[in-house]
Design a protein around this motif. Structure first.
Motif, mmCIF file in Angstrom:
data_model
loop_
_atom_site.group_PDB
_atom_site.id
_atom_site.type_symbol
_atom_site.label_atom_id
_atom_site.label_comp_id
_atom_site.label_asym_id
_atom_site.label_seq_id
_atom_site.Cartn_x
_atom_site.Cartn_y
_atom_site.Cartn_z
ATOM 1 N N TRP A 34 -10.901 33.950 -29.108
ATOM 2 C CA TRP A 34 -11.552 33.267 -27.994
ATOM 3 C C TRP A 34 -12.254 32.027 -28.529
ATOM 4 O O TRP A 34 -12.928 32.082 -29.569
ATOM 5 C CB TRP A 34 -12.556 34.170 -27.289
ATOM 6 C CG TRP A 34 -11.904 35.206 -26.406
ATOM 7 C CD1 TRP A 34 -11.510 36.467 -26.769
ATOM 8 C CD2 TRP A 34 -11.584 35.070 -25.018
ATOM 9 N NE1 TRP A 34 -10.949 37.123 -25.688
ATOM 10 C CE2 TRP A 34 -10.992 36.293 -24.614
ATOM 11 C CE3 TRP A 34 -11.739 34.049 -24.076
ATOM 12 C CZ2 TRP A 34 -10.549 36.507 -23.303
ATOM 13 C CZ3 TRP A 34 -11.297 34.273 -22.782
ATOM 14 C CH2 TRP A 34 -10.709 35.488 -22.395
ATOM 15 N N TYR A 35 -12.097 30.921 -27.779
ATOM 16 C CA TYR A 35 -12.703 29.650 -28.133
ATOM 17 C C TYR A 35 -13.489 29.117 -26.946
ATOM 18 O O TYR A 35 -13.172 29.390 -25.787
ATOM 19 C CB TYR A 35 -11.631 28.620 -28.519
ATOM 20 C CG TYR A 35 -10.993 28.839 -29.865
ATOM 21 C CD1 TYR A 35 -9.935 29.737 -30.020
ATOM 22 C CD2 TYR A 35 -11.440 28.144 -30.989
ATOM 23 C CE1 TYR A 35 -9.347 29.940 -31.249
ATOM 24 C CE2 TYR A 35 -10.851 28.334 -32.232
ATOM 25 C CZ TYR A 35 -9.806 29.233 -32.351
ATOM 26 O OH TYR A 35 -9.223 29.427 -33.583
ATOM 27 N N VAL A 44 -14.615 25.426 -30.306
ATOM 28 C CA VAL A 44 -15.473 26.200 -31.200
ATOM 29 C C VAL A 44 -15.016 27.653 -31.172
ATOM 30 O O VAL A 44 -14.930 28.261 -30.104
ATOM 31 C CB VAL A 44 -16.954 26.096 -30.775
ATOM 32 C CG1 VAL A 44 -17.821 27.024 -31.634
ATOM 33 C CG2 VAL A 44 -17.441 24.662 -30.874
ATOM 34 N N HIS A 45 -14.731 28.190 -32.355
ATOM 35 C CA HIS A 45 -14.276 29.572 -32.443
ATOM 36 C C HIS A 45 -15.423 30.527 -32.131
ATOM 37 O O HIS A 45 -16.532 30.380 -32.650
ATOM 38 C CB HIS A 45 -13.750 29.838 -33.852
ATOM 39 C CG HIS A 45 -13.227 31.222 -34.044
ATOM 40 N ND1 HIS A 45 -13.981 32.234 -34.613
ATOM 41 C CD2 HIS A 45 -12.052 31.783 -33.708
ATOM 42 C CE1 HIS A 45 -13.274 33.344 -34.643
ATOM 43 N NE2 HIS A 45 -12.109 33.098 -34.103
ATOM 44 N N LEU A 46 -15.152 31.503 -31.261
ATOM 45 C CA LEU A 46 -16.167 32.480 -30.888
ATOM 46 C C LEU A 46 -15.952 33.815 -31.580
ATOM 47 O O LEU A 46 -16.866 34.370 -32.181
ATOM 48 C CB LEU A 46 -16.157 32.695 -29.372
ATOM 49 C CG LEU A 46 -16.533 31.484 -28.515
ATOM 50 C CD1 LEU A 46 -16.397 31.822 -27.038
ATOM 51 C CD2 LEU A 46 -17.940 30.996 -28.839
ATOM 52 N N ILE A 47 -14.749 34.346 -31.468
ATOM 53 C CA ILE A 47 -14.513 35.699 -31.972
ATOM 54 C C ILE A 47 -13.010 35.935 -32.124
ATOM 55 O O ILE A 47 -12.212 35.378 -31.369
ATOM 56 C CB ILE A 47 -15.161 36.731 -31.028
ATOM 57 C CG1 ILE A 47 -15.329 38.085 -31.702
ATOM 58 C CG2 ILE A 47 -14.416 36.818 -29.714
ATOM 59 C CD1 ILE A 47 -16.287 39.003 -30.957
ATOM 60 N N GLN B 105 -8.923 29.585 -37.019
ATOM 61 C CA GLN B 105 -8.647 28.163 -37.164
ATOM 62 C C GLN B 105 -9.885 27.379 -36.743
ATOM 63 O O GLN B 105 -10.485 27.661 -35.709
ATOM 64 C CB GLN B 105 -7.443 27.758 -36.310
ATOM 65 C CG GLN B 105 -6.144 28.401 -36.797
ATOM 66 C CD GLN B 105 -4.934 27.967 -36.013
ATOM 67 O OE1 GLN B 105 -4.922 26.905 -35.387
ATOM 68 N NE2 GLN B 105 -3.887 28.776 -36.053
ATOM 69 N N TYR B 106 -10.237 26.411 -37.538
ATOM 70 C CA TYR B 106 -11.401 25.573 -37.276
ATOM 71 C C TYR B 106 -10.907 24.215 -36.785
ATOM 72 O O TYR B 106 -10.150 23.542 -37.484
ATOM 73 C CB TYR B 106 -12.250 25.430 -38.541
ATOM 74 C CG TYR B 106 -12.794 26.760 -39.012
ATOM 75 C CD1 TYR B 106 -12.086 27.557 -39.908
ATOM 76 C CD2 TYR B 106 -14.010 27.242 -38.516
ATOM 77 C CE1 TYR B 106 -12.568 28.793 -40.305
ATOM 78 C CE2 TYR B 106 -14.500 28.471 -38.925
ATOM 79 C CZ TYR B 106 -13.772 29.244 -39.807
ATOM 80 O OH TYR B 106 -14.250 30.468 -40.192
ATOM 81 N N PHE B 107 -11.377 23.846 -35.605
ATOM 82 C CA PHE B 107 -10.875 22.650 -34.949
ATOM 83 C C PHE B 107 -11.775 21.444 -35.167
ATOM 84 O O PHE B 107 -13.007 21.566 -35.239
ATOM 85 C CB PHE B 107 -10.741 22.896 -33.450
ATOM 86 C CG PHE B 107 -9.526 23.694 -33.071
ATOM 87 C CD1 PHE B 107 -9.511 25.067 -33.223
ATOM 88 C CD2 PHE B 107 -8.389 23.062 -32.598
ATOM 89 C CE1 PHE B 107 -8.377 25.804 -32.894
ATOM 90 C CE2 PHE B 107 -7.255 23.787 -32.258
ATOM 91 C CZ PHE B 107 -7.252 25.161 -32.405
#
Lengths: 114, 116
Positions: A34-35, A44-47, B105-107
């Motif tokens: 989930w982003y 932004v990465h959440l989980i 993955q880092y955006f």
């Protein structure tokens, strides 16, 4: 093409309420992520939840995964105005030469009113 | 530490012009992905690099799109003879995964391209 669908497309709630977003997908997956995306900013990465996990928590976030139904849900508890954003689920395919590339849903637009 | 950076943040191009979009991944990250995000849609995969090798370019919409990562670090996405349908946000992401196991993955913040 998009892998799955997110439901609802838009959600409007009051601060302090809980927000639940759902995601469905079509193929076998390695994991589901989930982003969050705020206006004008990147994702932004959440989980991340793996295919052998059923539930995961991170702060005010709770994610569930049901691989038999090919669906996931994201629960945000005690929402804040700062949670206003678009939320995307993304799946990483299992097998083949997927290299972990993500397939995103169309997103849920969450608006939290102060 | 520093996250993924992209430049320029905004680009306006006239139809037919060539553009080059740059991505600086997180230092040491082996995997690098490019995605395209149309307005109101989720991102869609374009291409994937593992170090300097382009292992998957199945998402590139046409042969006008070209990506490279010659030294296994910085990557450039080039679009030749831009068309109005190329207008979108181009996102770069990096990951420490070496096996393509689908790690986080880092955006980057993305490059918003507008073709007039």
């Amino acid at each position: 093409s998009q892998q799955g669908e997110e439901d609802p497309q838009a959600l409007s709630i009051q601060e302090g309420e809980n927000a639940t977003m759902n995601c469905s997908y079509k193929t076998s997956i390695n994991n589901l992520q989930w982003y969050r995306q705020n206006s004008g900013r990147g994702l932004v990465h959440l989980i991340l939840i793996r295919s052998n996990e059923r539930e995961k928590h991170s702060g005010r976030l709770r994610v569930t995964l049901d691989t038999s139904k090919k669906s996931s849900s994201l629960l945000i508890t005690a929402s804040r105005a700062a949670d206003t954003a678009s939320y995307f689920c993304a799946t990483a395919f299992a097998g083949g030469t997927s290299y972990g590339k993500l397939t995103f849903g169309q997103g849920t637009i969450l608006t939290v009113h102060p | 530490g520093a996250g993924v950076s992209q430049s320029p943040r905004y680009k306006v191009a006239k139809r037919g012009q060539d553009v080059a979009l740059r991505c600086d991944p997180i230092s040491g990250h082996v995997s690098l992905f490019w995605y395209q995000q149309a307005l109101g849609q989720g991102p869609e995969f374009l291409t994937y690099f593992q170090n300097e090798a382009q292992l998957d370019k199945s998402g590139l919409p046409s042969d006008r799109f070209f990506a490279e990562r010659p030294e296994g670090s910085v990557s450039t996405l080039k679009i030749q003879r831009t068309q109005q349908e190329d207008s979108a946000v181009y996102l770069c992401a990096s990951s420490s995964s070496r096996t393509g196991g689908g790690e986080t993955q880092y955006f980057g913040p993305g490059t918003r391209l507008l073709v007039l």
